[in-house]
Every structure is written in C-alpha cells, then in structure tokens.
Design a protein around this motif. Structure first.
Motif, mmCIF file in Angstrom:
data_model
loop_
_atom_site.group_PDB
_atom_site.id
_atom_site.type_symbol
_atom_site.label_atom_id
_atom_site.label_comp_id
_atom_site.label_asym_id
_atom_site.label_seq_id
_atom_site.Cartn_x
_atom_site.Cartn_y
_atom_site.Cartn_z
ATOM 1 N N PHE A 80 42.817 39.035 32.352
ATOM 2 C CA PHE A 80 43.731 39.754 33.228
ATOM 3 C C PHE A 80 44.601 38.735 33.940
ATOM 4 O O PHE A 80 44.107 37.883 34.673
ATOM 5 N N GLU A 81 45.911 38.830 33.722
ATOM 6 C CA GLU A 81 46.822 37.820 34.239
ATOM 7 C C GLU A 81 46.856 37.866 35.759
ATOM 8 O O GLU A 81 46.960 38.928 36.375
ATOM 9 N N LEU A 82 46.778 36.675 36.375
ATOM 10 C CA LEU A 82 46.793 36.560 37.815
ATOM 11 C C LEU A 82 48.225 36.504 38.319
ATOM 12 O O LEU A 82 48.956 35.566 38.028
ATOM 13 N N ALA A 141 34.760 46.975 39.053
ATOM 14 C CA ALA A 141 35.230 45.659 38.633
ATOM 15 C C ALA A 141 35.672 44.777 39.792
ATOM 16 O O ALA A 141 35.435 43.572 39.771
ATOM 17 N N VAL A 142 36.321 45.346 40.797
ATOM 18 C CA VAL A 142 36.885 44.544 41.882
ATOM 19 C C VAL A 142 36.800 45.330 43.194
ATOM 20 O O VAL A 142 37.089 46.523 43.228
ATOM 21 N N ILE A 143 36.419 44.639 44.260
ATOM 22 C CA ILE A 143 36.536 45.198 45.607
ATOM 23 C C ILE A 143 37.818 44.624 46.201
ATOM 24 O O ILE A 143 37.967 43.408 46.330
ATOM 25 N N THR A 210 36.468 35.091 44.179
ATOM 26 C CA THR A 210 37.278 35.650 45.259
ATOM 27 C C THR A 210 38.719 35.206 45.104
ATOM 28 O O THR A 210 38.994 34.058 44.732
ATOM 29 N N VAL A 211 39.628 36.131 45.381
ATOM 30 C CA VAL A 211 41.061 35.877 45.280
ATOM 31 C C VAL A 211 41.695 36.344 46.583
ATOM 32 O O VAL A 211 41.616 37.520 46.934
ATOM 33 N N ARG A 234 33.429 41.307 34.275
ATOM 34 C CA ARG A 234 34.220 42.505 33.992
ATOM 35 C C ARG A 234 35.709 42.330 34.254
ATOM 36 O O ARG A 234 36.520 43.107 33.757
ATOM 37 N N TYR A 235 36.070 41.328 35.043
ATOM 38 C CA TYR A 235 37.490 41.124 35.356
ATOM 39 C C TYR A 235 37.830 39.632 35.306
ATOM 40 O O TYR A 235 38.118 39.008 36.329
ATOM 41 N N PRO A 236 37.762 39.014 34.118
ATOM 42 C CA PRO A 236 38.142 37.607 33.990
ATOM 43 C C PRO A 236 39.641 37.441 34.213
ATOM 44 O O PRO A 236 40.429 38.333 33.899
ATOM 45 N N LEU A 237 40.025 36.300 34.754
ATOM 46 C CA LEU A 237 41.423 36.052 35.068
ATOM 47 C C LEU A 237 42.010 34.996 34.149
ATOM 48 O O LEU A 237 41.323 34.057 33.738
ATOM 49 N N THR A 238 43.300 35.155 33.832
ATOM 50 C CA THR A 238 44.033 34.118 33.117
ATOM 51 C C THR A 238 45.260 33.745 33.933
ATOM 52 O O THR A 238 45.810 34.562 34.668
#
Length: 250
Positions: A80-82, A141-143, A210-211, A234-238
């Motif tokens: 998932f693109e950041l 997947a994300v809070i 964390t982002v 579940r929510y890897p970042l690229t």
C-alpha cells in the motif's frame, strides 16, 4: 442512469457508480474507462458532471490519466503506497481491496500541547478527534485517529461518521473548501497496547507500525494531524521514489 430523485449530487452518484464498477471488476485494474462522451450517454448527465466525477476519482488515486490515451484504473501494487494526501479508501480501492471502517470516537476536545503545537493552535484550543478502525475486506487493518482544528470545520461532527467509507479529505474539499496540498510523515514501530492488540486481532506481545502525518493547505496552514497504527502483515507499506527523491504514482 443516475436517480434525479436521489438527494446526492449527480456527480457523486456517477463517482460512486464508477467506484462500484471498479470494485466488482466490471472495470478491471489497468483497464480503460469509457470515454467522456460514453459516460455522458451512459449516465444521462452533462459533461461537467462527468468531469467532476472523474476529477474525484483522479484525486482519490483510483484512476490515472494517460495523455493521449485516456483514463485507466490504477494498477495494483505489491503493498500500500505511503502518501500523506491519499485517503485509506482510495488506496484500498487502488489495490483492488474493499475498504470499510468502524467508528471508535468522534468528539471535540481541548487540545493538549502535543496536538496544539503541530497544528499551530493556542494551548487548549478545540480540536475534533475522529478515530476509526479501518477495514480491508472486512478485516481490521489500521487504527486511524485524526485531529482537525474545530474552528475551520464547523458542523463536521453533525455528519454521520458511522457511514461506510465517508472520506475526511473529501468532506474537507467538498464542504469546507479546504484542499490539502503537502504533508510530512514519520514512521516508527513499537509494541502494541493491549487495546490496540485486541482491536487489530494481534496476539500480545505484538509489534505495530506507526505512521504520524500532518497535512498542510496551499497557505501552509495545518489541515489535520493523523496517527495510524498498522497491523504489520495486513497493511504493508511501500514508498515509491525517483532518483530525485520525488514521489511517483502507480
């Protein structure tokens, strides 16, 4: 065709109809959208309405314009693109996933210093807190927690934030004329709290990504501050960049 008895604006109906076609595969990933003229005839609306709907799809990153060729559904990536200015909903759709959310909190509070300072607010200024559990294919997947200066968005909490996939940035643009233009992001990792582990269905002790993000408008005023707690699997970042360091789109 659109329903002129529907209270939603016509461009919103066209936008959502195209999103549904992408989601169910009628418009496949990397597939070409019908031409503007074809969409006008298909939905029996004006060119301006179609262009407004297409502009939203482009802003959300769901489709891309290829000069001289047309509009294409965004290609699925390996992660998932950041991007600061791209919503969870549009990112999920661009990856061929079905987004959703559950509301955790929607309230107005007096901002502590760690919130008021990044938002350029006076200590104790009112901010809206919007916290949601973001879902992919109905799986946690994300809070995501957002803080927005309350003075800029009167009535934001009057909206029903329990509605599936209501987009904060879309509401800021459409309702308040606030357009996020740039932002900054900080990535880190830590051990999940017991509450986070339960919500994200992790077995403690478990690590989370964390982002932390801040978005700014075209006058360099903070629009919102966001804290995201990611399920690491579940929510890897690229992060896609060029030689110059510029972000690139799919």
């Amino acid at each position: 065709m659109v329903d002129r008895g529907d209270p939603r604006p016509l461009h919103k109906q066209v936008y959502e109809a195209l999103l549904a076609s992408i989601r169910d595969g009628k418009l496949p990933l990397r597939g070409k959208l019908p031409s503007e003229r074809e969409l006008v005839d298909l939905y029996d609306v004006s060119r301006i309405t179609v262009r407004h709907a297409i502009r939203e799809l482009i802003q959300q990153g769901v489709v891309q314009s290829q000069p001289g060729k047309g509009l294409y559904v965004t290609e699925r990536g390996s992660g998932f693109e950041l991007q600061v200015l791209k919503s969870f909903t549009s990112t999920a759709l661009a990856n061929g996933r079905n987004p959703g959310h559950r509301l955790i909190e929607a309230s107005i509070v007096r901002a502590p210093l760690d919130i008021s300072r990044p938002l350029f607010l006076a200590p104790g200024a009112e901010v809206i807190v919007l916290s949601r559990l973001r879902l992919l294919d109905n799986i946690p997947a994300v809070i995501q927690t957002d803080w927005i200066p309350a003075a800029r968005v009167a009535g934001l909490l009057d909206l029903d934030w329990g509605v599936a996939n209501r987009s904060l940035y879309e509401e800021l643009r459409e309702r308040y004329g606030i357009y996020p233009k740039r932002g900054q992001t900080t990535l880190s990792a830590r051990i999940a709290t017991d509450e986070e582990a339960e919500i994200l269905e992790l077995s403690p002790p478990a690590a989370v990504l964390t982002v932390d993000q801040i978005a700014f408008d075209d006058r360099n005023r903070p629009v919102n501050m966001t804290a995201l707690v990611h399920h690491p699997a579940r929510y890897p970042l690229t992060l896609l960049q060029s030689e110059t360091g510029d972000f690139t789109q799919y």
